[in-house]
Design an enzyme around this catalytic site. Structure first.
Site, PDB file in Angstrom:
ATOM      1  N   HIS A  88       5.399 -14.069   4.254  1.00  0.00           N
ATOM      2  CA  HIS A  88       3.934 -14.022   4.329  1.00  0.00           C
ATOM      3  C   HIS A  88       3.504 -12.908   5.283  1.00  0.00           C
ATOM      4  O   HIS A  88       4.186 -12.663   6.289  1.00  0.00           O
ATOM      5  CB  HIS A  88       3.381 -15.373   4.797  1.00  0.00           C
ATOM      6  CG  HIS A  88       1.906 -15.463   4.601  1.00  0.00           C
ATOM      7  ND1 HIS A  88       1.017 -14.903   5.488  1.00  0.00           N
ATOM      8  CD2 HIS A  88       1.164 -15.990   3.601  1.00  0.00           C
ATOM      9  CE1 HIS A  88      -0.229 -15.099   5.040  1.00  0.00           C
ATOM     10  NE2 HIS A  88      -0.157 -15.764   3.892  1.00  0.00           N
ATOM     11  N   GLU A 152      -0.008 -10.767  -2.688  1.00  0.00           N
ATOM     12  CA  GLU A 152      -1.117 -10.979  -1.755  1.00  0.00           C
ATOM     13  C   GLU A 152      -1.469  -9.655  -1.076  1.00  0.00           C
ATOM     14  O   GLU A 152      -0.818  -9.278  -0.084  1.00  0.00           O
ATOM     15  CB  GLU A 152      -0.720 -11.988  -0.671  1.00  0.00           C
ATOM     16  CG  GLU A 152      -0.553 -13.401  -1.153  1.00  0.00           C
ATOM     17  CD  GLU A 152      -0.870 -14.417  -0.036  1.00  0.00           C
ATOM     18  OE1 GLU A 152      -1.726 -15.255  -0.270  1.00  0.00           O
ATOM     19  OE2 GLU A 152      -0.277 -14.328   1.045  1.00  0.00           O
TER      20      GLU A 152
HETATM   21  P1  13P Z   1      -6.965 -16.853   1.987  1.00  0.00           P
HETATM   22  O1  13P Z   1      -7.015 -17.663   0.691  1.00  0.00           O
HETATM   23  O2  13P Z   1      -7.621 -17.547   3.124  1.00  0.00           O
HETATM   24  O3  13P Z   1      -7.414 -15.448   1.767  1.00  0.00           O
HETATM   25  O4  13P Z   1      -5.425 -16.782   2.377  1.00  0.00           O
HETATM   26  C1  13P Z   1      -4.518 -16.339   1.446  1.00  0.00           C
HETATM   27  C2  13P Z   1      -3.169 -16.542   1.987  1.00  0.00           C
HETATM   28  O5  13P Z   1      -2.762 -15.861   2.903  1.00  0.00           O
HETATM   29  C3  13P Z   1      -2.358 -17.623   1.411  1.00  0.00           C
HETATM   30  O6  13P Z   1      -1.047 -17.540   1.833  1.00  0.00           O
END
Ligand code: 13P
Length: 229
Positions: A88, A152
């Protein structure tokens, strides 16, 4: 669709009791929900598990030994953890792609599905970064390994600004091409400011599900999203 709720370092036992009560009374068919609480709440989630799967937010790259403060994949297995987020962006300041590859291997060896986060830091940043993240983090497992890739974009996390569907599709195409080249064909999730409103548009993207952060903290909204994807 797959929905992964990453609670990050939020809420406490009192809150989680309410979260689980709410979720247990609102089962959603046809969506695979994976809840990823902080480590200390894993036994509580495991004991009260009903229709959702249990995930974690990190794991050690080692199997045992001099790793004070770390948790091994086999320990997670003892609590019926079936999925685990690795790489992450919140953690990438403390670990390299090589470290993440070791975590992925530990998880696969213990039959836990890694949810491997990749993504660029800035909008329109060159794709070389994502390609390198994929190449290295997948380097220690074989073609049969089960895992999800969570795309992400770091710039879209937690700020309310999602990537557009066409931007996501472009990046997902690059990810798919690269993992195919490496011999894999695995589900791809999108994460970054997904909510119960924008999911209606985002579900048109070529993704198999979503990784949500902030939305997890509002169980009513999480349940709405589950019903819409
Ligand atoms: P948000 O949905 O708050 O943008 O976070 C995404 C995230 O980092 C999930 O791991």
């Amino acid at each position: 669709m797959i929905v992964v709720a990453n609670y990050k370092m939020n809420l406490n036992l009192k809150d989680y009791k309410i979260v689980l009560k709410h979720l247990n009374n609102n089962r959603v068919e046809d969506t695979k929900l994976i809840l990823c609480p902080p480590f200390v709440y894993v036994p509580f989630f495991a004991k009260n598990k009903t229709w959702y799967a249990l995930g974690c937010q990190d794991v050690s790259a080692n199997s045992k030994g001099k790793c004070t403060g770390q948790i091994s994949a086999s320990m997670l297995k003892d609590f019926d953890v079936t999925h685990c987020i690795v790489g992450h962006s919140d953690r990438r300041a403390f670990e390299t792609n090589e470290d993440i590859a070791g975590k992925v291997k530990q998880l696969v060896d213990n039959e836990i599905i890694p949810i491997i986060c990749v993504g660029e830091n800035k909008k329109d940043e060159a794709d070389a970064l994502i390609i390198e993240q994929l190449r290295t983090t997948l380097s220690k497992i074989n073609a049969k390994a089960e895992f999800y890739i969570a795309y992400e974009p770091v710039w879209a996390i937690g700020l309310g600004e999602t990537a557009t569907a066409s931007y996501i599709n472009k990046k997902v195409a690059i990810i798919k091409k690269e993992i195919k080249r490496l011999g894999f064909n695995n589900p791809i999730l999108y994460g970054g400011s997904v909510d119960e409103e924008n999911c209606i548009n985002l579900k048109k993207c070529k993704v198999d599900g979503f990784l949500v952060g902030g939305l997890s903290l509002r169980t009513d909204k999480l349940i709405s999203l589950l019903g819409r994807v």
